[in-house]
Design an enzyme around this catalytic site. Sequence first.
Site, PDB file in Angstrom:
ATOM      1  CG  HIS A 138      -6.130  -2.222   0.370  1.00  0.00           C
ATOM      2  ND1 HIS A 138      -5.399  -1.638  -0.637  1.00  0.00           N
ATOM      3  CD2 HIS A 138      -5.506  -1.869   1.520  1.00  0.00           C
ATOM      4  CE1 HIS A 138      -4.393  -0.955  -0.131  1.00  0.00           C
ATOM      5  NE2 HIS A 138      -4.428  -1.084   1.180  1.00  0.00           N
ATOM      6  CB  SER A 168      -0.963  -0.042   1.194  1.00  0.00           C
ATOM      7  OG  SER A 168      -2.015   0.866   1.002  1.00  0.00           O
ATOM      8  CG  ASP A 214      -6.948  -2.113  -3.387  1.00  0.00           C
ATOM      9  OD1 ASP A 214      -7.654  -1.403  -2.648  1.00  0.00           O
ATOM     10  OD2 ASP A 214      -5.741  -2.312  -3.194  1.00  0.00           O
TER      11      ASP A 214
END
Length: 751
Positions: free
Chosen positions: A721, A600, A686
């Site tokens: 995610h 991320s 995501d």
Amino acid sequence: MSEPTLSASSPAERGPSHAELAAAAATTTTPHAGTAPPLAKKVPAERTHHGDTFVDDYEWLRDKENAEVITHLEAENTYSEAVTAHQQPLREKIFAEIKARTEETDLSVPARKRGWWYFTRTEEGKQYFVQCRVAAADTGDLRADWTPPVIESGTPIDGEEVLLDGNAEAEGQPFFSLGGMAVSEDGNLLAYAVDNAGDERFTLRIKDLRTGELLPDTVENVFYGLVFSPDGERIYYTVVDDTWRPHQIKMHTLGTEAGDDVVLFEEDDPGMWTGFDLSPDRTELLVSVGNSEYAETHTLDLTDPAARPRLLLSRDEHVLHGMDPVTIDGRRHYVVTHNGGPAVERAVNNMVSLVPGAEFEKPFAEQAWATVLDHRDDVKIEGTAVTRTHLLVALRRDTTERVQVLPVQGLGTAAQAEPVEPGFDEELYTASLAGADYESPIVRIEYTSFLTPPRIYDYELATGALTLRKETPVHGYDASDYVAERDWAVAADGTRIPVTIMRHASVKADGTNPALVYGYGSYELSMDPAFGIPRLSVLDRGVVFVIAHVRGGGELGRTWYDDGKKLAKKNSFTDFITVTEHVVKAGWAAPNRVAAMGGSAGGLLMGAVANLAPQLYRAIVAQVPFVDTLTSILDPDLPLSALEWEEWGNPIEDAAVYEYMKSYTPYQNIAAVPYPKIAAVTSLNDTRVLYVEPAKWVQKLREVTTGTDPIVLKIEMDGGHGGASGRYEGWKDRAWDYAYVLDALEATEKL
């Protein structure tokens, strides 16, 4: 501090062509011989801001409704599978090791809430938790009544009820995630929210626990968090806008159509996040609006169906804060954790005050806030919780998260008691609140470290007694086989950077070891000590596992965060490089056997260090990487982008922010250098980091690199995610990532 310059060379000067890369892939003798990477077509798209024009050849990949895009992504998976096929046996070994060490049929320690003991079960061979409960007894003996029942793994007990079986909910679905659960005060109704796509938009359903039947009520597109009214007739929930920003609080009355749900609160500022918390006594909803710089709090009386949110503390005061309501001597008060108050100019690491509710009716400057815990430069106060009798404080000292406890009576006066902190015997650990029912004489503390599997303790508020309820079993694990220690690297500006070094006890600092350096460094999130079964498979193969606690995280307080965000963001990247160089110089890693990993915002870190110092790494794994940062932050219509302005700055309005972000955004700074092996791992659905960012990044890397190491994109076509859903799928994901690293480091065999 002088910072390395990230390249911004023009596309025409960026190394070999797609055709040359394909030819190189076809003639190499590495395991991917004869396999050419998928080459996306170029469709130049111009973007101009502050007089600067950027031409993006791969922006067309953003349209996932385009069949050509899906075909390309599937080709990326095919290429990734071909290039890494020789790693499959190692993946299977790591997966088997994770599985063998895990107690597959297990259960949580029951937690008491309103006359019931709630707990979860896992069963061997099943992917998801089963949510259960059993009735609690009330004998008048507080200690006995709040001692959790002894429940055996895999064995139901008399009176046990299954509230929700995640495995049954997930049957026939490509994805399953639970976004929230709430049980009505009388224990008769269960509200729960389910996501079957991975895009974090949930469907709310209500189950009658007396009959097991679903009520006809269904609400689509809700976000995390559910709360029942005390009478069980209404449910409160949040809704996201088109950019996935939670912006509304709504109320659903049971038995009515979802279209009739009432909007109680709406936040129009695209840079503000909306959420709520239920008060400990379950009569009040605290509606919070905020970003990383300041917040606003409203209160909603849940006992009144006609009530609407009432402002307590406005954003106009520019105070970052959180609140916990508590009743003392029959009067409503609020425990406020904050970085500034009516008489406090600035408390960067936060302080705690007690404020009578009536004070919020006065002008801010005239309010009287009594200090409970003052600001300290060496302690960061993370937040609070309350029971009827005690205040619980989560804080961080010497990078370590801890818990302190003090009685409610006397708070903010000369009679206030000194805080008590449960003690533990490890240097590096995490102790956090895991549950505190308002009426409970005990609170639950979760403890873990890099070497200690999660433990659940009950802490008796009246006596300070600490009782171990459970340590997560790990088969075949002996903590004495491993070492975790703190080291410090020194940045060019003299800043000392915390470094965690984990290794097998037999590994010495002899300069020959493979090493994996992990980092994050954003949003004030700390890489706290935590046990990980998958990591053992890495340590067992002689790899030194390093965590670089770079600026931008929260390990050393708010200043540590501030020094790694906005116009100081590059400190995160150079800190990571400094840590890498430090562990090599200290002998923990061979200079040609180092890999890097992050996800991320940590994926942004991976992209930045790949551009700054590609020569330091044999391989880089970037998980759901935020590598096209500037493009995303420039578009407020993209999911969550406007909310990010307080983290990165606003490049739309500020030319200096634009230039600074342009100078480090990985996608725009790829240079004609030999990049190492790179794996970008992402998910199609995501909503936090869109798949298009790593898809574009991988294409540009292949186009520009002067090296021949393969660059792959692995994309989960049914995930969000966090990747694919289900614990076994999660283990497979970790096995894939670690096998990729171990193969690159030539560390595939156990010690």
